[in-house]
Design an enzyme around this catalytic site. Sequence first.
Site, PDB file in Angstrom:
ATOM      1  N   CYS A  33      -6.246 -25.951  11.994  1.00  0.00           N
ATOM      2  CA  CYS A  33      -4.555 -25.493  12.043  1.00  0.00           C
ATOM      3  C   CYS A  33      -4.449 -26.186  13.277  1.00  0.00           C
ATOM      4  O   CYS A  33      -4.637 -26.691  14.088  1.00  0.00           O
ATOM      5  CB  CYS A  33      -5.045 -23.570  12.636  1.00  0.00           C
ATOM      6  SG  CYS A  33      -5.787 -23.645  14.414  1.00  0.00           S
ATOM      7  N   ASP A  71      -8.095  -7.210   2.720  1.00  0.00           N
ATOM      8  CA  ASP A  71      -6.643  -6.931   3.845  1.00  0.00           C
ATOM      9  C   ASP A  71      -7.485  -6.533   5.445  1.00  0.00           C
ATOM     10  O   ASP A  71      -8.516  -5.480   4.595  1.00  0.00           O
ATOM     11  CB  ASP A  71      -5.714  -6.792   3.133  1.00  0.00           C
ATOM     12  CG  ASP A  71      -5.869  -5.082   2.982  1.00  0.00           C
ATOM     13  OD1 ASP A  71      -6.702  -4.806   2.247  1.00  0.00           O
ATOM     14  OD2 ASP A  71      -4.992  -4.163   4.207  1.00  0.00           O
ATOM     15  N   ASP A  96       1.327  -1.344  -0.006  1.00  0.00           N
ATOM     16  CA  ASP A  96      -0.283  -0.267  -0.684  1.00  0.00           C
ATOM     17  C   ASP A  96       0.782   0.974  -0.188  1.00  0.00           C
ATOM     18  O   ASP A  96       1.671   1.371   0.347  1.00  0.00           O
ATOM     19  CB  ASP A  96      -1.015  -0.006   1.244  1.00  0.00           C
ATOM     20  CG  ASP A  96      -2.102   1.168   0.932  1.00  0.00           C
ATOM     21  OD1 ASP A  96      -2.260   1.898  -0.320  1.00  0.00           O
ATOM     22  OD2 ASP A  96      -2.681   1.180   2.144  1.00  0.00           O
ATOM     23  N   SER A  97       0.529   2.569  -0.236  1.00  0.00           N
ATOM     24  CA  SER A  97       1.645   3.491  -0.016  1.00  0.00           C
ATOM     25  C   SER A  97       1.343   4.106   0.782  1.00  0.00           C
ATOM     26  O   SER A  97       2.383   5.128   0.555  1.00  0.00           O
ATOM     27  CB  SER A  97       0.776   4.920  -1.344  1.00  0.00           C
ATOM     28  OG  SER A  97      -0.805   5.178  -0.332  1.00  0.00           O
ATOM     29  N   GLY A 154     -11.981   5.487   0.090  1.00  0.00           N
ATOM     30  CA  GLY A 154     -12.893   6.042   1.200  1.00  0.00           C
ATOM     31  C   GLY A 154     -13.375   4.784   2.158  1.00  0.00           C
ATOM     32  O   GLY A 154     -13.009   4.149   2.528  1.00  0.00           O
TER      33      GLY A 154
END
Length: 380
Positions: A327, A272, A86-87, A221
């Site tokens: 798991c 995510d 991500d930026s 947003g």
Amino acid sequence: MTSVDDPVASGVCLETAHGAIALPTFLPDATRASVRTVDTLDLRTVGIDAVMVNAMHLAQRPGLRNVRQAGGLHRLMAWDGAIVSDSGGFQVLSLLRKQGKTSSIRAGGVTFREPDNGKKTVLTPGKVIEWQFSLKSDVAIALDDCTGPDDSAAEQLASTERTIRWFQQARKAYDLQCRQRREADPPLLVGVVQGGADPTLRERCVDALVESGAQGFGFGGWPLNAAGELEFDMFALIARLTPSNAPLFALGVGRPEHLVSLCQLTRRWVFDCTIPTRDARHGRLYAFVPDIATRGLTPDRGFYRNVYIHDEENARVDEPICATCDCPTCRRYSRAYLHHLFRVRDGLADRLATLHNLRFYTRLLEMLRAGGGPVPATAG
């Protein structure tokens, strides 16, 4: 492996230099190059194929030079799966808007001071792309101007126009990096669709991003409305307007029922969120209902429940968190043991809880890829 498990056979996948990832998929947040409390071997054990990192944070620490000298981010993390970066714009712009410092948001980027040391940093569309090439990300997300649900119509319009201009600058920087670095496998470039709750602005943004060469699309947003409900109509609009072969990044969407809800629209989603790992560290665990083998997934909370491991009732329960889970935590340890570890604040508690919650999410995505039906537990 079934045709549904095979991303190439199913035709719905995210192609990366580190393999094709079947969609929909879920990425844990590895903001600073780690998923808290677990390592990359753990991630593979519970079925994680890709992680989300933050380019701005990594550019600050450990720094791009150190990442490069360490052999790249994949080698530094000892991670052979895909990396989506991500930026960092969401964190910066959200903070500036909250502080009323919108004058720092300009046509060419955004200026801010780092909270830790007061150092002035200028975030530009081109610099963010260069960072992500230096990290050797498999997917690069362009800088966008993120708004909040309470921002005015005028601000939503300004944000949308600014996001379009920034993406055009990002695309030029992307093409320059491809030429200069002669990358055989450049990252997939994602543009973020802004426009708030205005469908006209959202459509305007999608059209501009497509025209400018976006290869994937993110939901920009806040994803929830003032009532805390998913902005379903806006997600549906973006799913309908974007090219049918382009992956969609539902940035920050993470509640299990929201994943199910959006997969009713399309299977192109990449999710995510910090919810499963953060909840794990607070003892809030996820379990499918006992009859999950016969019931379908629904866009409500009916298919799962939360286990609050701190509750005293768990102190004497010699059962796993979830009876159908495969798991490492559920195969080996009881709720009583996990309750004890949390009570004595043993670090093992966070790791075992995180492994379980991540496996809950990867099982949920397996069910969604299979068409919404449940899949049986298998040895992991």
